[in-house]
Structures are given as structure tokens and as C-alpha cells.
Design an enzyme around this catalytic site. Structure first.
Site, PDB file in Angstrom:
ATOM      1  N   LYS A 272       1.167  -1.451   0.167  1.00 49.24           N
ATOM      2  CA  LYS A 272      -0.052  -0.052   0.159  1.00 49.24           C
ATOM      3  C   LYS A 272       0.632   1.108  -0.052  1.00 49.24           C
ATOM      4  O   LYS A 272       2.240   1.056   0.434  1.00 49.24           O
ATOM      5  CB  LYS A 272      -1.346   0.150   1.504  1.00 49.24           C
ATOM      6  N   ARG A 346     -10.104 -11.913   1.660  1.00 49.93           N
ATOM      7  CA  ARG A 346     -11.290 -13.202   1.003  1.00 49.93           C
ATOM      8  C   ARG A 346     -10.696 -14.177   0.746  1.00 49.93           C
ATOM      9  O   ARG A 346     -11.164 -15.111   0.879  1.00 49.93           O
ATOM     10  CB  ARG A 346     -11.449 -11.950  -0.646  1.00 49.93           C
TER      11      ARG A 346
END
Length: 491
Positions: A272, A346
Site C-alpha cells: 500500500k 477474501r
């Protein structure tokens, strides 16, 4: 803050401060009695527009010995026709904010007298308890000057009414404690809350509430074939774990609550940007909500069976970390091509959902996850995204959200959204187009629940406040706990 029950007329109870609710266009008997005792002061304030009862307003007055209460706090609730449980909770939160500013640690409340709907006292108590929260564990300076609330006494005019309401107020305290647990877990920094810390927190929760707890360590996860969870955690010094908590309060198949437990998310190899990365300690807010819900459910002795499942890992980049282009074989046997290591939530949920489905055969599953920035883009910070494969379950969660003020908004989960998640070299890929990203992530999770009734709550926009709200101070919100307790009670 402790909550106590008092049996006395509000104007006859000696207290450092008395909280009273006021409407803009309708003044009740208690307001007029306060006005008379204070020589018409409230009327003069209204005429000069210094305090009108506008929603969100509050005015603290010294009574100068004209009432047993040393101060009177007027809380604006807006127009009477617009009153709701959420507005009352917000008014209660505004009350404790005003009292905190005046450093009034103990007070009494007649706020619920202003409204005439069931559970008003409990609703106001929840707002006050949640609004009194603060997290200052790591502040070391000026400890002696720090302010903390002590006690709120909720007033009823008869002893019989007080006795009837006592249980409801105890419930408010228990639910607030569950939210506080969740807020605390999210507020701690990532060098404290690691997968090992969450595992110990689960053991402690189980011990104090008589739950069963099982923690699967790295070696067991590898033997079981939980390669999606293991793959995400491979790059971290703190190994991943799978935490399972069981509460047996009823009969029949359990409801499974699954919470994403990424204790810090650097993005992995797909790292990030540095700006704002400190907020990624909050990526375990789903797991915190599961812990808080089990804490409250057990203490409330809800007549349901629950299983809480938390896959937990740190997503860090080192020489062992999983990489874009890797293919992982998940616990279900489904193969997943990694196209973005920052779409890790996920992956760990895919193993946990399949585990819950196969091991516990639940009557329903609900997962909570700070899953996608796309959900924040879609819904902002006012609602959590809701997706699922069963309309009754979706409707029940939406009703619970409206009741508690933890609002959710359904998003479609049509099969067409899954086209971007299909891989050329594996069964699925873990990230597709940015368009509809919250939904394609939900579609990915759906592939691992089979025929089990399932709903997914994307709490990325609601788990943390960048600015204070009436009963949710700046920081962790504990979202999901009250919603799930309301949902479970309705069952």
C-alpha cells in the site's frame, strides 16, 4: 461508566447533574416543572433562541440551589414528530459529551421521560454508555488530570417501574461491554494485537464466559490444507491462526459468525502507499465484532447456539510472502490465482467460510470484514455493505441495522459480477476490476459457502470514525456487535 437505577422524581433527586430531554415544538411536564423551579429561565432561553431544543444541541445550567440537582443539562431532540430510537441514542451521546466537557463524572438521567416508546430507558442508557467511551491506555502524561465517568443513575418515578426496568438497563450495560471489547481490540496498535494476541483474547473470553475455544496453529493449518490463510500469513514474523469459539445456549444447528482478523495489512508484495497505512491496524475489526458479540450473547444467555470463527494473520512482505502470479489451493480445493496480494481478506475468509460450512453445518452464516475500499466509495461512512444468498437473512440483518442505528445497505450479487474473478490459469483469481469492487469481492466469498444461508457485511467504511459522532467517539466504533445481538434476539 457504571449504570444504576434510581427511584425518585427527577426534581427531588440530589445529583451533580440532571439530564432532561427537550423538543423544539413540544415541551413536556418535566420541562415546565424545571422552568418553574428556575424562575422561568428555560422560557427566557427559548425566547432569546439560546436554547430551543434543536436536535444535536445541549445546554448545561447551574441551578444555584433551586433544584436538588447542582446542574441541569438540557438535551435537544428536535421536532417531536421526528423522534426515533436512534435520535434518542444520539441525544444521550451528546449529553455525555457535554458532561465530559464540564468534567461531571456522575450524574442522573431523565432523558427517557421525554419520549413514549418501549425500551426508551435502555436506548438512552446505551447511548450514554457508548458515548462515555475513551481509549487512553497508551497516554502516559498527565494521568492525574485525565477525566473518566463514574456513574449514571437512571431515574424512574416509582420503585415498581425501576424494578421492571432494571433488567433492561443491565442488558444495556452488557451490550455496551461487548461493543467496548470490540473497540478496545481495534484501538490497540498492530505491535500489540497480533494473531497470537487475538488467540489469547479468545481464550480469555472463553474462560470468563464458559465457552469452548480451539486455536489452530500454523502446523495444523498446513496439514488441513488451509493454504489461502497460510499463504497470506507466510510473510509475517507472527504466524497465522484460526480461532474457533463455541457458545451453546439453545438447540439445533448454530449460527456461524466469521470475522476477518488481519491484524495489520501492509498490502504484502502489492504494498500500500505509506500515507494512512497506520490505519491498517483496524483490518481486524470484523474479528473484534465477533468477539464482542460472543461476549454479549453469553452474558445475556441468548437461547441460541453460536460459533465464532476468526481467521487471523498479518499481511507483510518478506522473502516468504505470497506473490502476484502465485496459485493457492484453498481449503475447499478451489484454486486461486493471486493477482493482488492486497486482496487478502477474501482469501483468509474463503478458508474460514468453507471450514464453518463443513465442520458446523450452520443454519446461517454471517461474515464481517473491512473488506474493500470500494465499499467506502459506494456507501461512505454511513452504512455497511450487505450481500448474501438468502433474502430472508438479508432482510433480517437490514431490520436489525435500522433498530440499532448500525445501518446496512443491500448490494446486488448477480452472477455477472463474477466474470472479472475468473482466471485463465486457475478456478478463480483473487482480484478483478476496480469497477464494482465491493460486489466482486462478495461474489468471491459466495463461492465458498455452498447452499448455506449466508450474508456478508463489508464494514470498511463503518469500523472507524475519523471524527467524533454523538455516541461513537473518534476512532474504533465496534460496529456489528449491537446489530448482531439484535439480529440474534429477533431469531
Amino acid at each position: 461508566m457504571k449504570i444504576e437505577v434510581g427511584s425518585a422524581h427527577p426534581l427531588e433527586f440530589a445529583t451533580p447533574a440532571l439530564v432532561v430531554g427537550c423538543f423544539e415544538n413540544d415541551k413536556d411536564q418535566l420541562y415546565h416543572a424545571c422552568d418553574a423551579a428556575l424562575g422561568g429561565l428555560l422560557t427566557r432561553l427559548a425566547e432569546s433562541r439560546e436554547f430551543t431544543g434543536k436536535n444535536g444541541s445541549a445546554r448545561l445550567l447551574h441551578t444555584l440551589g433551586k433544584l436538588p440537582a447542582e446542574r441541569l443539562l438540557l438535551v435537544g431532540l428536535g421536532k417531536k414528530k421526528d423522534v426515533s430510537a436512534e435520535r434518542l441514542r444520539q441525544g444521550a451521546g451528546n449529553a455525555v459529551a457535554a458532561l465530559r466537557g464540564a468534567r461531571v463524572a456522575s450524574f442522573s438521567s431523565a432523558l427517557h421521560h421525554a419520549v413514549a416508546f418501549p425500551a426508551a430507558a435502555e436506548t438512552a442508557a446505551v447511548g450514554m454508555l457508548l458515548g462515555s467511551y475513551s481509549f487512553e491506555q497508551y497516554k502516559t502524561r498527565e494521568k492525574e488530570q485525565r477525566f473518566a465517568f463514574d456513574t449514571v443513575t437512571v431515574l424512574f418515578e416509582s420503585g415498581q417501574e425501576a424494578q421492571v426496568e432494571r433488567q433492561a438497563l443491565e442488558r444495556a450495560g452488557i451490550v455496551a461491554d461487548g461493543v467496548t471489547l470490540a473497540r478496545d481490540l481495534v484501538s490497540h496498535p498492530g505491535n500489540v494485537v497480533t494473531p497470537a494476541y487475538l488467540a489469547q483474547a479468545a481464550r480469555d473470553l472463553a474462560e470468563r464466559n464458559g465457552l469452548e475455544c480451539r486455536v489452530y496453529e500454523l502446523e495444523e493449518l498446513e496439514r488441513m490444507g488451509m493454504n489461502a490463510l497460510v499463504g497470506v500469513g507466510k510473510g509475517a514474523a507472527n504466524p497465522p491462526r484460526l480461532i474457533v469459539l463455541e457458545y451453546r445456549g439453545g438447540k439445533g444447528r448454530p449460527v456461524a459468525l466469521v470475522g476477518k482478523g488481519i491484524t495489520f495489512d501492509s498490502g504484502g508484495i502489492s504494498i500500500k502507499p505509506g500515507a494512512g497505512m497506520e490505519a491498517m491496524k483496524t483490518d481486524m475489526a470484523g474479528s473484534a465484532a465477533v468477539f464482542g458479540t460472543l461476549e454479549a450473547a453469553a452474558r445475556l444467555k441468548l437461547p441460541v447456539n453460536l460459533v465464532g470463527i476468526v481467521p487471523t494473520a498479518e499481511n507483510m512482505p518478506d522473502g516468504n510472502a505470497f506473490k502476484p502470479g502465485d496459485i493457492l489451493t484453498s481449503f475447499s480445493g478451489t484454486t486461486i490465482e493471486i493477482t493482488n496480494t492486497d486482496a487478502e481478506g477474501r482469501l483468509i475468509l474463503s478458508d474460514a467460510l468453507h471450514f464453518a460450512k463443513e465442520r458446523f453445518k450452520p443454519s446461517a452464516m454471517v461474515d464481517l470484514a473491512t473488506l474493500t475500499g470500494a465499499c467506502v466509495v459506494a456507501l461512505g461512512h454511513e452504512a455497511s455493505g450487505l450481500m448474501g444468498n438468502d433474502q430472508r437473512l438479508i432482510d433480517a440483518l437490514k431490520r436489525a441495522g435500522e433498530e440499532t442505528g448500525e445501518r446496512v445497505w443491500p448490494l446486488p450479487l448477480w452472477e455477472e459480477y463474477g466474470e472479472v474473478m475468473k482466471s485463465d490459469v486457475a478456478d478463480l483469481k483473487n482480484a478483478g476490476s476496480r469497477d464494482g469492487g465491493a460486489i466482486s469481492a462478495g461474489w468471491f466469498l459466495k463461492q465458498f459457502v455452498g447452499n448455506t444461508r449466508w450474508a456478508h457485511l463489508d464494514i470498511a467504511g463503518t469500523a472507524w470514525n475519523d471524527k467524533a459522532r454523538p455516541y461513537a467517539p473518534k476512532g474504533a466504533t465496534g460496529v456489528g456487535v449491537r446489530l448482531l445481538i439484535e439480529f440474534l434476539e429477533a431469531r
